[in-house]
Design an enzyme around this catalytic site. Structure first.
Site, PDB file in Angstrom:
ATOM      1  N   LYS A  59      -2.257  -1.529  -3.812  1.00  0.00           N
ATOM      2  CA  LYS A  59      -3.097  -0.343  -3.742  1.00  0.00           C
ATOM      3  C   LYS A  59      -2.272   0.926  -3.788  1.00  0.00           C
ATOM      4  CE  LYS A  59      -6.177   1.818  -0.484  1.00  0.00           C
ATOM      5  NZ  LYS A  59      -6.589   1.881   0.888  1.00  0.00           N
ATOM      6  N   LYS A  96       0.857  -1.186   0.000  1.00  0.00           N
ATOM      7  CA  LYS A  96       0.000   0.000   0.000  1.00  0.00           C
ATOM      8  C   LYS A  96       0.894   1.237   0.000  1.00  0.00           C
ATOM      9  CE  LYS A  96      -3.600   2.426   2.513  1.00  0.00           C
ATOM     10  NZ  LYS A  96      -4.623   2.365   3.571  1.00  0.00           N
TER      11      LYS A  96
HETATM   12  C1  PBG Z   1      -7.490   3.526   5.593  1.00  0.00           C
HETATM   13  C2  PBG Z   1      -7.782   3.326   4.159  1.00  0.00           C
HETATM   14  C3  PBG Z   1      -7.593   4.248   3.126  1.00  0.00           C
HETATM   15  C4  PBG Z   1      -8.143   3.670   1.991  1.00  0.00           C
HETATM   16  C5  PBG Z   1      -8.630   2.407   2.349  1.00  0.00           C
HETATM   17  N1  PBG Z   1      -8.374   2.209   3.702  1.00  0.00           N
HETATM   18  C6  PBG Z   1      -7.060   5.628   3.121  1.00  0.00           C
HETATM   19  C7  PBG Z   1      -5.729   5.913   3.626  1.00  0.00           C
HETATM   20  O1  PBG Z   1      -4.878   5.039   3.806  1.00  0.00           O
HETATM   21  O2  PBG Z   1      -5.500   7.090   3.871  1.00  0.00           O
HETATM   22  C8  PBG Z   1      -8.211   4.331   0.645  1.00  0.00           C
HETATM   23  C9  PBG Z   1      -9.259   3.853  -0.274  1.00  0.00           C
HETATM   24  C10 PBG Z   1      -9.575   4.748  -1.417  1.00  0.00           C
HETATM   25  O3  PBG Z   1      -8.948   5.809  -1.639  1.00  0.00           O
HETATM   26  O4  PBG Z   1     -10.507   4.399  -2.146  1.00  0.00           O
HETATM   27  N2  PBG Z   1      -6.385   2.968   6.133  1.00  0.00           N
END
Ligand code: PBG
Length: 332
Positions: A256, A202
């Site tokens: 992601k 991520k």
């Molecule tokens: C939280 C999380 C996030 C997303 C999914 N879980 C945001 C972040 O890490 O700030 C993002 C999903 C999206 O942008 O569609 N941990």
């Protein structure tokens, strides 16, 4: 050698000459089985509330979830992912609302399991950002995100979700060691069948903007997430993250965001024989939707992006287009 002939004997356009032959030689396909639908939850009753930065996506009160779940089940979407918009008054520095068995996510899991049983899987995010007043995924102390202290709470959050009936625990926090900690905690409490889908690779991305708006953590967020989410310049590091999470007990891994990271999906798939899930995140969704709504691109662009994940090697895609696409696919 991949090319086994030459022009004029070889004419690749022959296999593109009409729709039937294009369908016949098609290498990748998209079906409802490939889709995971994210859902935003909000407190209150009888509300389906639009989200300004995400045209066509809504926040649902728990009682209104069947509006969208009936359709998801009908179109055989295998799994949904739950994300809460937490009222400011329930947020604090420790994110303790994450451990409240009557929080939005817990109430939703109970309703969905009662009404739909095993007709659809439920995946829940493990991270503190919807619940902390500073908007970070872990505990904040002197401008630092604590690791080992955070994973203690995250394991409790995961256990609570499992107790409520969550099928797939999805830690998105990027703390070190959280998969092992969560696996051990689940096993100790006899949740051996509960799966872990690790957000393994991520990245600290600008494409999460609309999501943070959707869950109400945007204004709260102090600083950035670069000390725990990955640097977007790296892909060898993604392999290390994935390897580690598999060793710690992940059943599936996530890459992601999606489209800017298709190369990462491919190298993960080539290196590890494990289900790989792509997340087409909020920023990707909103850019595409805005493009369509403004007439810059047509709707088929949605399929083009989703197939690109399949081409890259993803087994499934988390996408805010899931409900719309599934409806279209089942009517074909
Ligand atoms: C939280 C999380 C996030 C997303 C999914 N879980 C945001 C972040 O890490 O700030 C993002 C999903 C999206 O942008 O569609 N941990």
């Amino acid at each position: 050698m991949i090319i086994t002939g030459k022009y004029p004997n070889l004419r690749l356009r022959r296999n593109r000459k009409s729709d039937w032959i294009r369908r016949l030689v098609q290498e990748n396909t998209l079906s409802c089985n490939d889709l995971i639908l994210p859902l935003f939850l909000i407190d209150g009753k009888n509300k389906k509330e639009s989200i300004k930065s995400m045209a066509g996506v809504y926040r649902y009160t728990v009682d209104k979830l069947p509006l969208i779940l009936d359709k998801a089940v009908k179109h055989k979407i295998p799994m949904i992912a739950l994300f809460p918009y937490t009222n400011k008054k329930f947020k604090n520095s420790l994110g303790s609302e994450a451990l409240n068995e009557n929080n939005l996510v817990c109430r939703s899991i109970r309703l969905i399991k009662k009404k739909y049983k095993d007709k659809i899987g439920i995946m829940c995010d493990v991270a503190l950002d919807p619940y902390t007043d500073h908007g970070h995924d872990g505990l904040l102390q002197n401008k630092e995100i604590l690791n080992d202290e955070s994973i203690e709470i995250l394991a409790k959050q995961a256990l609570l979700q499992a107790e409520m009936g969550c099928d797939v625990i999805a830690p998105s926090d990027m703390m070190d060691g959280r998969i092992l900690k969560i696996r051990k905690t689940l096993d100790k409490n006899n949740f051996k069948k509960v799966q872990i889908l690790s957000y393994a690779a991520k990245y600290a991305s600008s494409f999460y903007g609309p999501f943070r708006d959707a869950v109400g953590s945007k204004k709260a967020l102090k600083g950035d997430k670069k000390t725990y989410q990955m640097d977007y310049s790296n892909n060898e590091e993604a392999l290390r993250e994935v390897a580690l999470d598999i060793k710690e007990g992940a059943d599936m891994v996530m890459v992601k965001p999606g489209m800017p990271y298709l190369d990462v999906i491919r190298i993960v798939k080539n290196n590890f024989k494990i289900p790989v899930i792509a997340y087409q995140v909020s920023g990707e969704y909103s850019l595409i939707m805005n493009g369509i709504n403004k007439g810059l691109i047509n709707k088929e662009a949605i399929y083009e992006t989703l197939i690109s994940f399949k081409r890259a090697g993803a087994n499934a895609i988390v996408t805010y287009f899931a409900d719309k696409v599934a409806e279209k696919l089942s009517s074909n």
